[in-house]
Design a protein around this motif. Structure first.
Motif, short mmCIF file in Angstrom:
data_model
loop_
_atom_site.label_atom_id
_atom_site.label_comp_id
_atom_site.label_asym_id
_atom_site.label_seq_id
_atom_site.Cartn_x
_atom_site.Cartn_y
_atom_site.Cartn_z
N ASP A 61 -44.36 -16.51 -98.44
CA ASP A 61 -43.65 -15.68 -99.42
C ASP A 61 -44.59 -15.16 -100.50
OD1 ASP A 61 -41.19 -15.95 -98.18
OD2 ASP A 61 -40.76 -17.84 -99.21
N LYS A 62 -45.57 -16.01 -100.85
CA LYS A 62 -46.56 -15.57 -101.82
C LYS A 62 -47.31 -14.35 -101.28
CE LYS A 62 -47.45 -20.09 -103.92
NZ LYS A 62 -47.27 -19.83 -105.35
N LEU A 63 -47.74 -14.46 -100.01
CA LEU A 63 -48.46 -13.36 -99.39
C LEU A 63 -47.60 -12.09 -99.37
CD1 LEU A 63 -50.40 -14.51 -96.21
CD2 LEU A 63 -51.26 -13.26 -98.18
N ARG A 64 -46.34 -12.26 -98.99
CA ARG A 64 -45.43 -11.13 -98.88
C ARG A 64 -45.23 -10.45 -100.25
NH1 ARG A 64 -40.54 -13.47 -96.18
NH2 ARG A 64 -41.90 -13.87 -94.40
N ASN A 65 -45.26 -11.27 -101.32
CA ASN A 65 -45.07 -10.76 -102.67
C ASN A 65 -46.29 -10.01 -103.19
OD1 ASN A 65 -42.72 -11.05 -104.11
ND2 ASN A 65 -42.99 -13.24 -104.40
#
Lengths: 450, 450
Positions: free
Chosen positions: A273-277
């Motif tokens: 999710d961090k990457l996606r953000n």
């Protein structure tokens, strides 16, 4: 703090009966944390030790993944009990996060009234007053006395989210007055509520944005605000604990967007999710630079001729970027807390520009001095160009940092959409091109440094 | 919204008597805004139209400069009345901002009890629970019945900040129990309060930091929290409207420090205050660069040999800086809302590093591709170095962005002291030096591109 006390108490208990007693006595949020930290197979066993009220309360504090796994491992009847006794707004939130199949099954088992209350809330758009309101409040008919009103409040369901305000409506549920429990207690029982209640009711419309509602309640120090529909009929209330959550959520969003992120990330978010953000912002910056680089590329001969530029340019870029970010953060935050609105644009820009001139002078001068240290005698003129561009870029920086978020606000968009990285990239590009153009002009036309 | 309604109403009124009526009926904060917007000579005239209660309430909402000028132009007796009837915590705040001479005169004219209450609050350090608490709360002796407690609350001063909780103390004022008005109303009048009140009192110590108190009240959804001294004696309460203000103030501080600022600036601050807030950070960045530049300066011959570096380096710097800022903002915010603490450092770092490897791969590859477009055939190797350093710098960036604020937190310092500009400057320096060293090594030792 108490959390640690609760945790220590629970960790010490080996006896099941005593654990059961403690779990039903402790604050629900502490029990929720305790259960979340247990191994998945122990959660359902522990959860079954809770009585019905505590089970509902604790369930509301569990994180989404723990809730979902609990629903899978508890008996169907227990799940239905919990879902039935949840507040309609919390239930709507739960349904939002559960898989559609489970929601469908749960909805079918709800009582008709509770099903209606949930459907009402789910009918409003996310982030609006209608979606965060609760439908459990104390409503009084017109014409009651203070004594009658107090008995009605005493007889009301204990589950009402707040009993500290009661709302007076006419026969068509139109909101007429608000009366606080404080006013009722301080009045004689025979007084009529219309004489003590307030006609100037501060209220929210169902379609109002949640942050606007929060600002309104903050402004008037309200413990709850009534929510009405287009016909001014009372449909729900929003309480102050929601306001605290909304304000925190909005601040988190502003901070993360400024840093170049999605707005709903936490330190504990999953790496994916961090990457996606974050990755879209980073690749966006790189894409912007493709444009910028094609503008800088022709200047390679200039840089080869005056290599000290490579020492000066990073300073230039980071400082100019920071000037822009400073103006941007202050503007976004002042808009965020409702201190200013887009009609104040010119007043704010004037203040920023006055401060900007001071900044420009100080930074331009420092840049000149530093460049004079770094350059060889025949390159001294570069320092004057660098100082001038540093100063002019500071003015551009405060202007962009102020006008971009104000402009978005005027267009009714989120001012925090102008993220920090966007502003610094823009300023870098403008600054580099101005700087390199002036240097090239000085080299080729003024024949300086040759 | 209502503010605009109030404003429109007031602007329309020409008749003095009707204005007086309206001013005493409208919410105090709206009247405060109206008076602040008037010309200075009109403020005192308008303010004198307010009755005593409204005058006190309105006065609390006026900005500091308006308060000071009003104190100068109102009659001494009116000023004393207002100051006497203010809540002790608001009065302490007023005294904090007024010139010492005026404060001395006002303090002498206070009644002994009010003077004592103010002195108590002013005795606690700024930013602690003791400083923001109010000393006006409902206290009950042990041994009362519900009916007696309710009559006591009814007889209490209407000025008590909240009557929705009452606090039970023993003869030494030691805090024993808390009982909510809700619990009292839902119990039979003959019940004893010790049987319905809660012994597990969530409380704050006077020296506790205000943001900790706010987090505590948010966690347990409290409308008020009791404040006790070292001997566990009840000395005051903090109410939920203070929590809302504290949380907003803390979020503003975090946002502005991240952007490189003082933390208490608003869009409407005076330009001189803006300069004072921002310039130290900007000059600090420049000072840091003096060190960095002396490290970069020796590489000037490398840059002259490979001028495409000047195209690549800005991209490198802005992207790497953003990676660091993203990790930094998420970490500071998660610490700020109390979601994680410094003991979670390793857990968080692991998550950040996993995401960081993904980021490093994506950015390194993009950097390689872009460099391949920008470089001439004989410089292609530069792209591989650029890609590698972009990737390694991303890992350094998430590590710094996570560990720096966590480290400050562990040392009990404010994590937001690591501002954004500090991190980007640090990352620039590390990245540039690594990059230029590798390029120089490739040029001189590996004899690439020659």
């Amino acid at each position: 703090m108490l959390t640690q006390d609760s945790r220590a108490t629970l960790d010490r208990i080996s006896d099941l009966n005593r654990l059961k007693l403690e779990l039903n006595e402790l604050p629900a949020i502490d029990v929720g944390d305790y259960i979340s930290d247990l191994a998945p197979e122990q959660r359902a066993i522990t959860f079954r030790l809770l009585n019905k009220t505590q089970a509902t309360d604790v369930f509301e504090y569990l994180p989404p993944d723990v809730r979902e796994s609990l629903i899978g491992s508890l008996h169907n009847i227990q799940v239905c009990q919990i879902v039935e006794s949840m507040r309609p707004d919390d239930r709507a939130e739960l349904f939002d996060e559960l898989p559609a199949g489970i929601v469908k099954r749960l909805v079918q088992q709800l009582s008709p009234e509770e099903r209606q209350a949930t459907a009402t809330i789910l009918g409003y758009a996310e982030g609006t007053a209608g979606r965060v309101m609760t439908t459990e409040y104390v409503r009084l008919r017109e014409g009651l006395t203070v004594g009658e009103a107090l008995s009605k409040i005493r007889l009301a369901d204990r589950d009402k989210e707040t009993i500290y305000y009661a709302y007076v409506t006419d026969n068509n549920r139109k909101l007429k007055q608000v009366v606080s429990l404080r006013q009722l207690l301080f009045s004689i029982p025979d007084a009529r509520i219309e004489d003590i209640g307030s006609d100037r009711v501060i209220k929210a419309r169902t379609e109002m944005q949640q942050e606007e509602v929060a600002q309104l309640m903050k402004r008037y120090d309200l413990l709850a605000v009534p929510v009405v529909d287009r016909e001014d009929r009372l449909v729900g209330i929003i309480t102050v604990d929601d306001v605290v959550d909304i304000l925190e959520q909005e601040a988190t969003e502003d901070i993360q967007k400024l840093g170049g992120g999605g707005g709903d990330e936490s330190s504990l978010s999953l790496p994916i999710d961090k990457l996606r953000n974050r990755l879209p912002w980073l690749l966006g910056i790189m894409a912007l630079y493709i444009g910028a680089s094609s503008a800088i590329a022709p200047f390679q001969t200039t840089i080869a001729a005056v290599p000290v530029l490579a020492v000066i340019m990073p300073l230039f870029s980071n400082t100019g970027g920071t000037v822009g970010i400073q103006a941007l953060t202050v503007t976004i935050r002042s808009l965020g807390v409702g201190e200013v609105s887009s009609k104040d644009t010119m007043k704010i820009l004037r203040k920023e520009l006055i401060a900007g001139v001071g900044t420009a002078l100080a930074l331009g001068l420092t840049m000149l001095l530093l460049s004079l240290i770094w350059t060889k005698p025949e390159e001294r003129w570069v320092g004057f160009v660098a100082g001038f561009v540093m100063a002019s870029n500071s003015i551009v920086a405060v202007t962009l940092g102020t006008l971009l978020p104000m402009g978005l606000k005027r267009l009714n968009l989120d001012p925090a959409l102008v993220s920090g990285p966007l502003v610094t990239t823009l300023l870098d590009t403008i600054g580099f091109i101005t700087f390199l153009t002036l240097i090239t002009f000085s080299l080729n036309v003024l024949k300086l440094g040759v």
